[in-house]
Design a protein around this motif. Structure first.
Motif, PDB file in Angstrom:
ATOM      1  N   THR A  48       0.310  -1.055   0.196  1.00 50.06           N
ATOM      2  CA  THR A  48       0.186   0.005  -0.076  1.00 50.06           C
ATOM      3  C   THR A  48       0.785   1.291  -0.191  1.00 50.06           C
ATOM      4  OG1 THR A  48       0.194  -0.234   2.311  1.00 50.06           O
ATOM      5  CG2 THR A  48      -2.227  -1.185   0.957  1.00 50.06           C
ATOM      6  N   ASP A  49       1.809   0.886   0.703  1.00 48.72           N
ATOM      7  CA  ASP A  49       2.447   2.317   0.782  1.00 48.72           C
ATOM      8  C   ASP A  49       4.585   1.821  -0.243  1.00 48.72           C
ATOM      9  OD1 ASP A  49       0.916   3.912   2.061  1.00 48.72           O
ATOM     10  OD2 ASP A  49       1.865   2.752   4.327  1.00 48.72           O
ATOM     11  N   PRO A  50       4.737   3.237  -0.500  1.00 49.36           N
ATOM     12  CA  PRO A  50       5.924   3.228  -1.719  1.00 49.36           C
ATOM     13  C   PRO A  50       7.053   2.871  -0.336  1.00 49.36           C
ATOM     14  CG  PRO A  50       5.210   4.993  -2.208  1.00 49.36           C
ATOM     15  CD  PRO A  50       3.422   4.001  -0.635  1.00 49.36           C
ATOM     16  N   PRO A  51       7.883   2.257  -0.670  1.00 50.31           N
ATOM     17  CA  PRO A  51       9.367   2.402  -0.297  1.00 50.31           C
ATOM     18  C   PRO A  51      10.035   3.316   0.267  1.00 50.31           C
ATOM     19  CG  PRO A  51       9.753   0.425  -1.821  1.00 50.31           C
ATOM     20  CD  PRO A  51       8.811   1.373  -1.807  1.00 50.31           C
ATOM     21  N   PRO A  52      10.753   3.256   0.938  1.00 48.93           N
ATOM     22  CA  PRO A  52      11.721   5.381   1.187  1.00 48.93           C
ATOM     23  C   PRO A  52      12.871   5.033   0.305  1.00 48.93           C
ATOM     24  CG  PRO A  52      11.770   3.935   3.557  1.00 48.93           C
ATOM     25  CD  PRO A  52      10.864   3.089   2.464  1.00 48.93           C
ATOM     26  N   SER A  53      13.300   3.790  -0.589  1.00 47.96           N
ATOM     27  CA  SER A  53      14.110   4.294  -1.454  1.00 47.96           C
ATOM     28  C   SER A  53      13.564   3.716  -2.894  1.00 47.96           C
ATOM     29  CB  SER A  53      15.069   2.746  -1.660  1.00 47.96           C
ATOM     30  OG  SER A  53      13.880   1.881  -1.640  1.00 47.96           O
ATOM     31  N   ALA A  54      12.526   3.885  -3.178  1.00 49.45           N
ATOM     32  CA  ALA A  54      11.254   3.665  -4.535  1.00 49.45           C
ATOM     33  C   ALA A  54      11.482   5.706  -5.241  1.00 49.45           C
ATOM     34  CB  ALA A  54      10.541   3.567  -4.130  1.00 49.45           C
ATOM     35  N   SER A  55      11.395   6.023  -6.545  1.00 52.33           N
ATOM     36  CA  SER A  55      11.862   7.138  -6.578  1.00 52.33           C
ATOM     37  C   SER A  55      10.387   8.122  -6.916  1.00 52.33           C
ATOM     38  CB  SER A  55      12.390   7.051  -8.372  1.00 52.33           C
ATOM     39  OG  SER A  55      11.058   6.224  -9.159  1.00 52.33           O
ATOM     40  N   PRO A  56      10.460   8.798  -7.044  1.00 50.40           N
ATOM     41  CA  PRO A  56       9.495   9.747  -7.060  1.00 50.40           C
ATOM     42  C   PRO A  56       8.120   9.136  -7.998  1.00 50.40           C
ATOM     43  CG  PRO A  56      10.615  11.385  -7.178  1.00 50.40           C
ATOM     44  CD  PRO A  56      11.429   9.914  -7.629  1.00 50.40           C
ATOM     45  N   GLU A  57       9.018   8.554  -9.418  1.00 49.10           N
ATOM     46  CA  GLU A  57       7.647   7.730 -10.632  1.00 49.10           C
ATOM     47  C   GLU A  57       7.604   7.106  -9.797  1.00 49.10           C
ATOM     48  OE1 GLU A  57      10.811   9.218 -10.754  1.00 49.10           O
ATOM     49  OE2 GLU A  57      10.550  11.175 -12.330  1.00 49.10           O
ATOM     50  N   GLN A  58       8.504   5.901  -9.410  1.00 48.96           N
ATOM     51  CA  GLN A  58       7.764   4.263  -8.601  1.00 48.96           C
ATOM     52  C   GLN A  58       7.109   5.013  -7.669  1.00 48.96           C
ATOM     53  OE1 GLN A  58      11.834   2.917  -7.511  1.00 48.96           O
ATOM     54  NE2 GLN A  58      11.753   1.948  -8.833  1.00 48.96           N
ATOM     55  N   ALA A  59       6.986   5.657  -6.925  1.00 52.25           N
ATOM     56  CA  ALA A  59       6.124   5.978  -5.375  1.00 52.25           C
ATOM     57  C   ALA A  59       4.935   6.204  -6.481  1.00 52.25           C
ATOM     58  CB  ALA A  59       6.686   6.950  -4.476  1.00 52.25           C
ATOM     59  N   ALA A  60       5.054   7.775  -7.323  1.00 51.91           N
ATOM     60  CA  ALA A  60       3.227   7.636  -8.285  1.00 51.91           C
ATOM     61  C   ALA A  60       2.962   6.510  -9.259  1.00 51.91           C
ATOM     62  CB  ALA A  60       3.882   8.577  -9.044  1.00 51.91           C
ATOM     63  N   LEU A  61       3.589   5.536  -9.410  1.00 45.34           N
ATOM     64  CA  LEU A  61       2.911   4.392 -10.033  1.00 45.34           C
ATOM     65  C   LEU A  61       2.756   3.189  -9.022  1.00 45.34           C
ATOM     66  CD1 LEU A  61       4.533   2.634 -13.153  1.00 45.34           C
ATOM     67  CD2 LEU A  61       4.029   0.767 -11.399  1.00 45.34           C
ATOM     68  N   LEU A  62       3.152   3.322  -7.599  1.00 42.34           N
ATOM     69  CA  LEU A  62       2.857   2.555  -6.203  1.00 42.34           C
ATOM     70  C   LEU A  62       1.068   2.736  -6.165  1.00 42.34           C
ATOM     71  CD1 LEU A  62       5.635   1.466  -4.517  1.00 42.34           C
ATOM     72  CD2 LEU A  62       4.258  -0.041  -6.073  1.00 42.34           C
ATOM     73  N   ARG A  63       1.596   4.446  -6.097  1.00 44.01           N
ATOM     74  CA  ARG A  63      -0.304   4.497  -5.454  1.00 44.01           C
ATOM     75  C   ARG A  63      -1.052   5.191  -6.266  1.00 44.01           C
ATOM     76  NH1 ARG A  63       3.403   8.873  -4.653  1.00 44.01           N
ATOM     77  NH2 ARG A  63       3.799   8.656  -2.562  1.00 44.01           N
ATOM     78  N   LEU A  64      -1.090   4.779  -6.956  1.00 41.64           N
ATOM     79  CA  LEU A  64      -2.065   4.533  -8.802  1.00 41.64           C
ATOM     80  C   LEU A  64      -2.292   3.408  -9.158  1.00 41.64           C
ATOM     81  CD1 LEU A  64      -0.627   6.916 -11.701  1.00 41.64           C
ATOM     82  CD2 LEU A  64      -2.850   7.127 -10.586  1.00 41.64           C
TER      83      LEU A  64
END
Length: 132
Positions: free
Chosen positions: A55-71
């Motif tokens: 549900t939450d992106p890991p702290p090491s994720a890039s901004p694009e990866q974090a946005a992708l995980l949220r979507l």
């Protein structure tokens, strides 16, 4: 009143190209890495559905990866993700490959619906409605 006038900008000269005898390569060095060391990518289609496992992106994720995980909280196709993030399919393939190898997302085939319903099912529904 006089209209404003555009000021002329100085033309910046192009940097000199290296000569063949300088010993310097002609191509500039890459400032980023497009793929991992092996360069392999996941087999993805535009209609492949992506679902986030976390549900939450890991702290090491890039901004694009974090946005992708949220979507990807709900299943979305690669084409939809590419459109939402304004990224080309090739860049989306690299991002998804990294997330798939880290097991943060899951890829699955799209749900295919039948073009026509089964005739026996429709007849059973019609008969049931007529009995009411």
């Amino acid at each position: 009143m006089t209209p404003p006038q555009r000021q002329r900008q100085d033309i910046v000269p192009e940097p000199p190209t290296p000569q063949e005898g300088d010993g310097k390569p002609g191509n500039p060095e890459r400032m980023y890495v497009v793929a991992g060391p092996d360069g392999e990518r996941a087999e993805l289609d535009l209609v492949t559905l992506i679902v986030a496992r976390a549900t939450d992106p890991p702290p090491s994720a890039s901004p694009e990866q974090a946005a992708l995980l949220r979507l990807c909280a709900a299943p979305l196709s690669v084409a939809e993700l590419s459109a939402y993030l304004h990224l080309p399919f090739s860049a989306m393939g690299v991002l998804l490959t990294e997330l798939l190898t880290a097991e943060l997302v899951q890829a699955r085939a799209p749900i295919v619906r039948k073009a026509r319903s089964d005739r026996s099912l429709l007849e059973a529904v019609m008969n049931g409605l007529q009995r009411l």
